[in-house]
Scaffold this motif. Structure first.
Motif, short mmCIF file in Angstrom:
data_model
loop_
_atom_site.label_atom_id
_atom_site.label_comp_id
_atom_site.label_asym_id
_atom_site.label_seq_id
_atom_site.Cartn_x
_atom_site.Cartn_y
_atom_site.Cartn_z
N ILE A 188 0.81 -1.14 0.00
CA ILE A 188 0.06 -0.02 0.07
C ILE A 188 0.87 1.15 -0.01
CG2 ILE A 188 -1.67 1.28 1.18
CD1 ILE A 188 -2.88 -1.47 2.23
N GLU A 189 1.93 1.15 0.83
CA GLU A 189 2.55 2.76 0.88
C GLU A 189 3.84 2.86 -0.17
OE1 GLU A 189 3.91 2.75 5.10
OE2 GLU A 189 1.87 2.89 5.70
N LEU A 190 4.23 1.71 -0.63
CA LEU A 190 5.32 1.87 -1.66
C LEU A 190 4.65 1.59 -2.85
CD1 LEU A 190 8.15 2.34 -2.15
CD2 LEU A 190 8.79 0.05 -1.84
N LEU A 191 4.28 0.17 -3.17
CA LEU A 191 4.06 -0.12 -4.30
C LEU A 191 2.82 0.45 -5.19
CD1 LEU A 191 5.10 -4.01 -4.11
CD2 LEU A 191 6.40 -2.12 -5.08
N TYR A 192 1.86 0.66 -4.46
CA TYR A 192 0.30 1.23 -5.04
C TYR A 192 0.14 2.55 -4.77
CZ TYR A 192 -0.79 -3.91 -4.74
OH TYR A 192 -0.80 -5.33 -5.15
N TRP A 193 1.37 3.18 -4.34
CA TRP A 193 1.51 4.65 -4.31
C TRP A 193 1.23 5.30 -5.47
CZ3 TRP A 193 0.44 7.03 0.09
CH2 TRP A 193 0.85 8.42 0.13
N PRO A 194 0.30 6.20 -5.76
CA PRO A 194 -0.03 6.86 -7.38
C PRO A 194 1.37 7.36 -7.92
CG PRO A 194 -1.65 7.65 -5.82
CD PRO A 194 -0.54 6.94 -4.80
N GLY A 195 1.38 7.06 -9.05
CA GLY A 195 2.87 7.33 -9.83
C GLY A 195 3.82 6.58 -9.47
N THR A 196 3.77 5.60 -8.69
CA THR A 196 4.90 4.59 -8.44
C THR A 196 5.18 3.79 -9.43
OG1 THR A 196 4.75 4.82 -6.20
CG2 THR A 196 6.00 3.12 -6.87
N GLY A 197 6.37 3.62 -10.08
CA GLY A 197 6.63 2.67 -10.88
C GLY A 197 8.31 2.54 -11.25
N PHE A 198 8.73 1.46 -11.39
CA PHE A 198 9.94 1.24 -11.51
C PHE A 198 10.49 0.61 -12.80
CE2 PHE A 198 8.24 0.03 -7.27
CZ PHE A 198 9.05 0.94 -6.51
N ALA A 199 11.58 0.99 -13.26
CA ALA A 199 12.11 0.79 -14.84
C ALA A 199 12.70 -0.38 -14.66
CB ALA A 199 12.84 1.92 -15.35
N ARG A 212 14.79 -3.89 -12.27
CA ARG A 212 14.40 -4.52 -10.82
C ARG A 212 15.56 -3.79 -9.99
NH1 ARG A 212 13.47 -10.04 -8.96
NH2 ARG A 212 14.79 -10.46 -7.31
N CYS A 213 16.46 -3.34 -10.28
CA CYS A 213 17.47 -2.65 -9.53
C CYS A 213 17.04 -1.44 -8.81
CB CYS A 213 18.75 -2.29 -10.24
SG CYS A 213 20.24 -1.43 -9.29
N GLU A 214 16.07 -0.65 -9.70
CA GLU A 214 15.44 0.60 -9.09
C GLU A 214 14.50 0.10 -8.16
OE1 GLU A 214 12.51 3.63 -11.07
OE2 GLU A 214 14.33 3.38 -12.30
N ALA A 215 13.73 -0.84 -8.27
CA ALA A 215 12.85 -1.39 -7.37
C ALA A 215 13.53 -1.68 -5.84
CB ALA A 215 11.68 -2.40 -7.94
N GLU A 216 14.59 -2.47 -6.10
CA GLU A 216 15.40 -2.86 -4.85
C GLU A 216 15.92 -1.75 -4.01
OE1 GLU A 216 18.38 -5.50 -6.25
OE2 GLU A 216 17.11 -7.22 -6.69
N ALA A 232 14.84 1.20 -4.14
CA ALA A 232 13.32 1.91 -3.47
C ALA A 232 12.88 1.04 -2.21
CB ALA A 232 12.17 2.11 -4.35
N LEU A 233 12.72 -0.17 -2.30
CA LEU A 233 12.70 -1.00 -1.29
C LEU A 233 13.48 -0.66 -0.13
CD1 LEU A 233 10.84 -3.22 0.13
CD2 LEU A 233 12.33 -5.01 -0.88
N ILE A 234 14.63 -0.45 0.02
CA ILE A 234 15.89 -0.42 0.70
C ILE A 234 15.36 1.25 1.53
CG2 ILE A 234 18.14 0.02 1.32
CD1 ILE A 234 18.57 -2.52 -0.69
N ARG A 235 15.42 2.00 0.59
CA ARG A 235 15.24 3.46 0.99
C ARG A 235 13.66 3.23 1.95
NH1 ARG A 235 16.16 4.97 -4.25
NH2 ARG A 235 14.04 5.30 -4.44
N TYR A 236 12.74 2.64 1.77
CA TYR A 236 11.51 2.47 2.17
C TYR A 236 11.80 2.16 3.77
CZ TYR A 236 6.86 1.46 3.76
OH TYR A 236 5.70 1.09 4.37
N LEU A 237 12.44 0.82 3.73
CA LEU A 237 12.59 0.16 5.00
C LEU A 237 13.50 0.77 5.86
CD1 LEU A 237 12.88 -3.44 3.52
CD2 LEU A 237 10.89 -2.51 4.82
N ASP A 238 14.75 1.23 5.45
CA ASP A 238 15.73 1.97 6.21
C ASP A 238 15.13 3.59 6.60
OD1 ASP A 238 17.07 -0.25 6.30
OD2 ASP A 238 18.38 0.30 4.80
N GLY A 239 14.31 4.04 5.71
CA GLY A 239 14.25 5.38 6.02
C GLY A 239 12.94 5.87 6.39
N TRP A 240 11.91 4.63 6.43
CA TRP A 240 10.22 5.07 7.01
C TRP A 240 10.24 3.91 7.96
CZ3 TRP A 240 7.00 8.18 8.62
CH2 TRP A 240 5.88 7.57 8.80
#
Length: 65
Positions: A7-18, A20-24, A26-34
């Motif tokens: 809900i908070e990372l993947l389904y957020w409006p305008g979220t997309g990853f070009a 797999r590395c970009e998605a990884e 984003a996941l690390i920033r989300y987990l460690d930063g929020w």
């Protein structure tokens, strides 16, 4: 956790990853930063880990005075 992540990372409006590395990244920033430091935790009395640590440090400084 997985539903929150979706809900908070993947389904957020305008979220997309070009890539797999970009998605990884984003996941690390989300987990460690929020998710880990800022989300409130019931076991910490409704505080986030950052707030809990701040309160602990403040109490230690006050005890040293």
């Amino acid at each position: 956790m997985w539903s929150t992540l979706k809900i908070e990372l993947l389904y957020w409006p305008g979220t997309g990853f070009a890539t797999r590395c970009e998605a990884e990244h984003a996941l690390i920033r989300y987990l460690d930063g929020w998710y880990n430091p800022r989300r409130i935790q019931a076991r910490l009395g409704g505080l986030s880990p950052d707030e809990y640590e701040d309160d602990y440090r403040r109490a230690q400084r006050d005890a040293d005075r």
